[in-house]
Design a protein around this motif. Sequence first.
Motif, mmCIF file in Angstrom:
data_model
loop_
_atom_site.group_PDB
_atom_site.id
_atom_site.type_symbol
_atom_site.label_atom_id
_atom_site.label_comp_id
_atom_site.label_asym_id
_atom_site.label_seq_id
_atom_site.Cartn_x
_atom_site.Cartn_y
_atom_site.Cartn_z
ATOM 1 N N TYR A 138 63.405 14.182 69.095
ATOM 2 C CA TYR A 138 64.340 13.068 69.276
ATOM 3 C C TYR A 138 65.067 12.766 67.965
ATOM 4 O O TYR A 138 64.441 12.533 66.937
ATOM 5 C CB TYR A 138 63.557 11.845 69.748
ATOM 6 C CG TYR A 138 64.386 10.637 70.104
ATOM 7 C CD1 TYR A 138 65.694 10.749 70.572
ATOM 8 C CD2 TYR A 138 63.843 9.355 69.995
ATOM 9 C CE1 TYR A 138 66.434 9.632 70.905
ATOM 10 C CE2 TYR A 138 64.568 8.227 70.345
ATOM 11 C CZ TYR A 138 65.860 8.369 70.781
ATOM 12 O OH TYR A 138 66.594 7.260 71.133
ATOM 13 N N THR A 147 68.541 13.696 72.585
ATOM 14 C CA THR A 147 67.568 12.722 73.090
ATOM 15 C C THR A 147 66.532 13.433 73.942
ATOM 16 O O THR A 147 66.884 14.174 74.871
ATOM 17 C CB THR A 147 68.270 11.633 73.924
ATOM 18 O OG1 THR A 147 69.120 10.862 73.069
ATOM 19 C CG2 THR A 147 67.258 10.713 74.579
ATOM 20 N N PHE A 157 63.090 12.881 76.392
ATOM 21 C CA PHE A 157 62.338 11.913 77.181
ATOM 22 C C PHE A 157 60.946 12.451 77.465
ATOM 23 O O PHE A 157 60.751 13.656 77.678
ATOM 24 C CB PHE A 157 63.044 11.634 78.514
ATOM 25 C CG PHE A 157 64.286 10.801 78.386
ATOM 26 C CD1 PHE A 157 64.205 9.417 78.284
ATOM 27 C CD2 PHE A 157 65.536 11.397 78.356
ATOM 28 C CE1 PHE A 157 65.351 8.652 78.164
ATOM 29 C CE2 PHE A 157 66.684 10.641 78.240
ATOM 30 C CZ PHE A 157 66.596 9.256 78.139
ATOM 31 N N ARG A 188 61.182 5.587 79.709
ATOM 32 C CA ARG A 188 62.314 5.117 78.910
ATOM 33 C C ARG A 188 62.116 5.352 77.412
ATOM 34 O O ARG A 188 63.066 5.694 76.693
ATOM 35 C CB ARG A 188 62.518 3.621 79.158
ATOM 36 C CG ARG A 188 63.646 3.010 78.332
ATOM 37 C CD ARG A 188 63.923 1.581 78.738
ATOM 38 N NE ARG A 188 65.119 1.062 78.116
ATOM 39 C CZ ARG A 188 65.902 0.127 78.629
ATOM 40 N NH1 ARG A 188 65.592 -0.397 79.810
ATOM 41 N NH2 ARG A 188 66.977 -0.292 78.002
ATOM 42 N N ASN A 189 60.899 5.156 76.930
ATOM 43 C CA ASN A 189 60.655 5.187 75.490
ATOM 44 C C ASN A 189 59.287 5.809 75.229
ATOM 45 O O ASN A 189 58.744 6.490 76.108
ATOM 46 C CB ASN A 189 60.780 3.770 74.898
ATOM 47 C CG ASN A 189 59.979 2.745 75.716
ATOM 48 O OD1 ASN A 189 58.851 3.036 76.154
ATOM 49 N ND2 ASN A 189 60.542 1.573 75.929
ATOM 50 N N ARG A 208 67.809 7.009 73.928
ATOM 51 C CA ARG A 208 66.960 6.843 75.099
ATOM 52 C C ARG A 208 67.367 5.620 75.921
ATOM 53 O O ARG A 208 67.484 5.694 77.146
ATOM 54 C CB ARG A 208 65.491 6.728 74.666
ATOM 55 C CG ARG A 208 64.873 8.063 74.277
ATOM 56 C CD ARG A 208 63.448 7.889 73.778
ATOM 57 N NE ARG A 208 62.829 9.196 73.513
ATOM 58 C CZ ARG A 208 61.685 9.366 72.868
ATOM 59 N NH1 ARG A 208 61.031 8.313 72.408
ATOM 60 N NH2 ARG A 208 61.200 10.586 72.687
#
Length: 790
Positions: free
Chosen positions: A191, A200, A202, A223-224, A431
């Motif tokens: 990332y 990005t 995930f 999401r994170n 993200r």
Amino acid sequence: MSAALLCSCGGRVAPATTGAALTAPWQRTEAREACADFDLFRHAYFGDLHIHTRYSADAYIFGTRGDARDAYAFARGAPIPVADEREQQTRTATIDRPLDFAAVTDHAEYFGEVDLCSRPGSPVYDDALCQLLRQSEPPREQVIATVRWLSLLGSRDPRPSLDFCASPGVDCDAAAVSVWKEIQAAAEEAYDRTSACTFTSFIGYEHTTSPGGRHLHRNVIFRNDRVPDFPEGHLETAADGIPQGVWKAVERDCLQAGTGCDAVIIPHNSNLSGGEQWLDPIDAAEAQRRQDREPLAEIHQQKGNSECRFDRMVGYGSDTEDELCVFEQLPMAHELPGTPPPSIDAYPRRNMIRNVLKDGLQLEQRLGVNPFQFGFAGSTDTHNATGGNVAESGWEGGQGNNDASPGRQIADYVYRNPGGLAVVWAEENSRDAIFAALRRRETYATSGTRPIVRFFGGDLSGVSCERGDFVERAYKTGTPMGGVLGPVGDHRSLRFAVLAVKDPGTPQVPGTDLQRVQIVKGWVDRSGATHEKVFDVAGDAANGASVDPASCAPVGEGADELCAVWEDPEFDPSQRAFYYARVLENPTCRWSTLVCKSAGVDPFSSACSEQAARAGAEFANCCIRENDDPFLSPVVQERVWTSPIWYRPEGIGEVTGGISFGPPGSDVLELAVRLGQRPAGLDLARHDLQLRVSDDDEILRVVFPAGSLMPGNLSPPPPGLRMARFEVGPGGEAVLRLETAPRDLSRANRSTHAVQVELSGGSYRAIYTRFWEASGDRLAPVTGESEDQG
């Protein structure tokens, strides 16, 4: 690359603006540098949300040894080794163009078991089942390994693990947690948290349920970096139902865990689900749960296309007359070995997403909630750790050694394709920004190429293909792909704007011209029957484009860019409907045609069978012709599917008013929220009504208790409001009016940006997102009238 493509859109796409002067209309949930490239009117970012590595048992069995770090390196442009026919890592794969984002989604089932079996010195390394996993060739042994390893996934009530996990000193769960941490670490390393925002990653996994060979598979995308301690697969969740088990696990371990975890779930391969991927919900609550948990569906990947199905041998399709539905279809309806392909009349109609979208309208008519209100994504489902490897020319395959040579590709996998891509419209490559786009469904799927496509619906006042502010006006007066519309002003019909720009390709393989843009409409009539129709709105189906059968070079010309503002000539404001854009490129040679020609077998030649006999028996499939097979052709038309825009008669048609800012604590919000008709699922005498106004923060939330908005009610409005009333006109149209008392509304960003207004009560929920414009001490929704005056 995406930013450069945006700048090529004939002046119709707004230039990028710096993040310093703008605030994102979504919460920032992670620590990172601000992206230098931030565009209020959004960029197109290309990615792959379905990638398998060595930790997926079905990938390891067929020779894949690349891990999550390799997968992310490949997506960013690095070459990685892949298996040859003998499962040796002697071949090399390189993506033609790096991706903007990606997610490794290994099967959660058997994370730990694969790790233990492939690690010398583990307590089960010499177990017979582990040896079978590592067995390289012959194909018969691989089939046996697949059956023995994956059979539990075919049960609706499976055992909790493989047998060796119960052996003394063996901890498969601990091994799975270790692998899960490795996957997280690989995503973090890949990332780009710098201001360059180049890539990005995930964190994700696949939940793999296959009862009787029916693919009821789902990818979970987080999401994170706040994720569950353990990703629960089919073996852990089957007892709670399908798909309720995976929903429950994600809700318990992520959404309701209080850790800041967030996730979306993306079903895929409904074309192989035997009609079971999309079962009717039991009630409105379950319908809403599905809509919330599964905002997207994967419409295209290596195991085929799931849009719609047409059989050219009989001249009709599965609840469709659309001949373009022959695209990249697998013959079977699920993967139960030995099951013959069904006739078009026996084909499960809910294998196809367009039919499911139509049924969603029908269910909403009955339940008040549409359970199948999902947008579109494409991906690869590669089992080579090669996400985004979608170029038709030189495709290395995606199934380990299963398709590692031209002969095996054509003999065993000729109906497969390189797969597709997921594209999001987001303000920046981070993200939070991309996840927000996934959740609001502002996405489109491609069959592998990279056109830039915009699609809007609504009032669209002043939106014109001839104007340089096409995108800005469309955002301010309309709803982008994935959104929901209510009745629009005084227009007798809905208007739609679509803009498509061709994929520029690479220096080695230039992009293909566009042929045409279509809008696909589905609707339900007053009797509850569903219908569909396809409209050509730009370009020319008869442009004469084709391929040179000798060289596969393109013949004829298409368009670099296509644009249309279209009004539905058959619009009925009382009927629920959806609309999505489909963009078609000119014809090109299919990957299999290129492979066959390289082997000296020409699918276009009358001597094809003789050539195949000389090249080898495995090349016989090169000679399948269109009049022999309803789903296979040497030529294809690559394409794009935008997420739909839905029309609801009871949806929010317009929001007017705005915020007047004053000294601290004296701000005032006045709103008129207009609905097309009074919602059937909302009884103001029995249900509370909630209004929520938000951008990246909650600006205002008001709950009107049941009965408080009834006509003739003389009780004061809820605390903090000067006035509130709900009016219903003679035609059933409704409007909620309110004005707050002076208060602090400083959470509202005092800049032009997207603001969301949501109404909910009973089984009714409506969300309306538009740009609000800042001017002096006022922030107000942009309307068609104000745009025309401006």
